[in-house]
Design a protein around this motif. Structure first.
Motif, mmCIF file in Angstrom:
data_model
loop_
_atom_site.group_PDB
_atom_site.id
_atom_site.type_symbol
_atom_site.label_atom_id
_atom_site.label_comp_id
_atom_site.label_asym_id
_atom_site.label_seq_id
_atom_site.Cartn_x
_atom_site.Cartn_y
_atom_site.Cartn_z
ATOM 1 N N ILE A 62 1.518 -3.582 2.297
ATOM 2 C CA ILE A 62 2.437 -3.869 1.199
ATOM 3 C C ILE A 62 1.938 -3.105 -0.014
ATOM 4 O O ILE A 62 0.791 -3.272 -0.433
ATOM 5 C CB ILE A 62 2.508 -5.371 0.880
ATOM 6 C CG1 ILE A 62 2.965 -6.159 2.104
ATOM 7 C CG2 ILE A 62 3.436 -5.621 -0.302
ATOM 8 C CD1 ILE A 62 2.917 -7.658 1.930
ATOM 9 N N THR A 63 2.792 -2.252 -0.547
ATOM 10 C CA THR A 63 2.466 -1.481 -1.742
ATOM 11 C C THR A 63 3.617 -1.650 -2.717
ATOM 12 O O THR A 63 4.717 -1.143 -2.468
ATOM 13 C CB THR A 63 2.262 0.008 -1.418
ATOM 14 O OG1 THR A 63 1.279 0.135 -0.392
ATOM 15 C CG2 THR A 63 1.823 0.779 -2.647
ATOM 16 N N GLY A 64 3.369 -2.380 -3.790
ATOM 17 C CA GLY A 64 4.457 -2.666 -4.711
ATOM 18 C C GLY A 64 5.516 -3.473 -3.981
ATOM 19 O O GLY A 64 5.226 -4.494 -3.381
ATOM 20 N N VAL A 110 13.120 -8.520 -0.190
ATOM 21 C CA VAL A 110 13.387 -9.575 -1.159
ATOM 22 C C VAL A 110 12.096 -9.829 -1.940
ATOM 23 O O VAL A 110 11.113 -10.332 -1.372
ATOM 24 C CB VAL A 110 13.871 -10.853 -0.453
ATOM 25 C CG1 VAL A 110 14.126 -11.968 -1.460
ATOM 26 C CG2 VAL A 110 15.125 -10.563 0.380
ATOM 27 N N PRO A 111 12.069 -9.483 -3.235
ATOM 28 C CA PRO A 111 10.817 -9.557 -4.005
ATOM 29 C C PRO A 111 10.110 -10.911 -3.956
ATOM 30 O O PRO A 111 8.894 -10.959 -3.783
ATOM 31 C CB PRO A 111 11.272 -9.214 -5.431
ATOM 32 C CG PRO A 111 12.491 -8.389 -5.259
ATOM 33 C CD PRO A 111 13.173 -8.938 -4.038
ATOM 34 N N ARG A 166 1.156 -11.203 3.028
ATOM 35 C CA ARG A 166 -0.120 -10.495 3.046
ATOM 36 C C ARG A 166 -0.178 -9.638 4.301
ATOM 37 O O ARG A 166 0.456 -9.936 5.319
ATOM 38 C CB ARG A 166 -1.302 -11.483 3.064
ATOM 39 C CG ARG A 166 -1.342 -12.442 1.883
ATOM 40 C CD ARG A 166 -1.686 -11.700 0.589
ATOM 41 N NE ARG A 166 -1.582 -12.555 -0.569
ATOM 42 C CZ ARG A 166 -0.563 -12.553 -1.429
ATOM 43 N NH1 ARG A 166 0.468 -11.764 -1.247
ATOM 44 N NH2 ARG A 166 -0.558 -13.351 -2.475
ATOM 45 N N THR A 167 -0.978 -8.578 4.248
ATOM 46 C CA THR A 167 -1.198 -7.744 5.425
ATOM 47 C C THR A 167 -1.690 -8.628 6.572
ATOM 48 O O THR A 167 -2.575 -9.463 6.379
ATOM 49 C CB THR A 167 -2.225 -6.644 5.118
ATOM 50 O OG1 THR A 167 -1.719 -5.833 4.058
ATOM 51 C CG2 THR A 167 -2.485 -5.777 6.339
ATOM 52 N N GLN A 199 9.715 0.462 7.750
ATOM 53 C CA GLN A 199 9.614 -0.175 6.447
ATOM 54 C C GLN A 199 10.795 -1.121 6.289
ATOM 55 O O GLN A 199 11.908 -0.789 6.701
ATOM 56 C CB GLN A 199 9.652 0.905 5.365
ATOM 57 C CG GLN A 199 9.553 0.383 3.959
ATOM 58 C CD GLN A 199 9.425 1.541 2.978
ATOM 59 O OE1 GLN A 199 8.659 2.466 3.207
ATOM 60 N NE2 GLN A 199 10.174 1.487 1.904
ATOM 61 N N LEU A 200 10.565 -2.289 5.711
ATOM 62 C CA LEU A 200 11.676 -3.201 5.463
ATOM 63 C C LEU A 200 12.650 -2.559 4.478
ATOM 64 O O LEU A 200 12.252 -1.974 3.476
ATOM 65 C CB LEU A 200 11.181 -4.522 4.869
ATOM 66 C CG LEU A 200 10.562 -5.529 5.820
ATOM 67 C CD1 LEU A 200 10.124 -6.766 5.057
ATOM 68 C CD2 LEU A 200 11.506 -5.906 6.938
ATOM 69 N N ALA A 201 13.918 -2.692 4.788
ATOM 70 C CA ALA A 201 14.961 -2.228 3.883
ATOM 71 C C ALA A 201 15.399 -3.411 3.018
ATOM 72 O O ALA A 201 15.411 -4.555 3.481
ATOM 73 C CB ALA A 201 16.147 -1.692 4.684
#
Length: 108
Positions: A94-96, A32-33, A40-41, A27-29
């Motif tokens: 991507i979830t939230g 950046v929003p 996208r997936t 998971q990306l740490a």
């Protein structure tokens, strides 16, 4: 007369995968929003090494940092990048604000 059977060798440790075979899901740490919102997936990001020993980041084709890459054994990935191998990060989910990626070697 009895024959001998072949023995096995090894010290019980699995060898590290070669650079071409590295495949890591993480998971990306510190995502950046503003960048994550545009992903996208299935999108593919560049894995960029910020210096000889890190940090590792996932970046868009435009060079925008999507987030940091933190893995349990970064040394093997960093060594491969320093040897000239290139890696990509495919967006798996991507979830939230959470972004799951799969790291893989894209060539040399």
């Amino acid at each position: 007369m009895s024959g001998s059977s072949g023995g096995s060798f090894g010290g019980g440790f699995a060898p590290e995968p070669t650079c071409e075979k590295i495949l890591i899901r993480t998971q990306l740490a510190s995502p950046v929003p503003d960048v994550i919102d545009d992903l996208r997936t299935g999108d593919v990001l560049d894995v960029v090494l910020g210096g000889p020993t890190g940090p590792l980041t996932a970046q868009t084709n435009d060079g925008d940092v999507a987030g940091a890459i933190l893995i349990s054994n970064p040394a093997s990935l960093i060594n491969c990048i320093n040897e000239g191998f290139e890696f990509k990060a495919k967006v798996m989910d991507i979830t939230g604000g959470d972004c799951q990626i799969s790291l893989y070697c894209s060539g040399r």
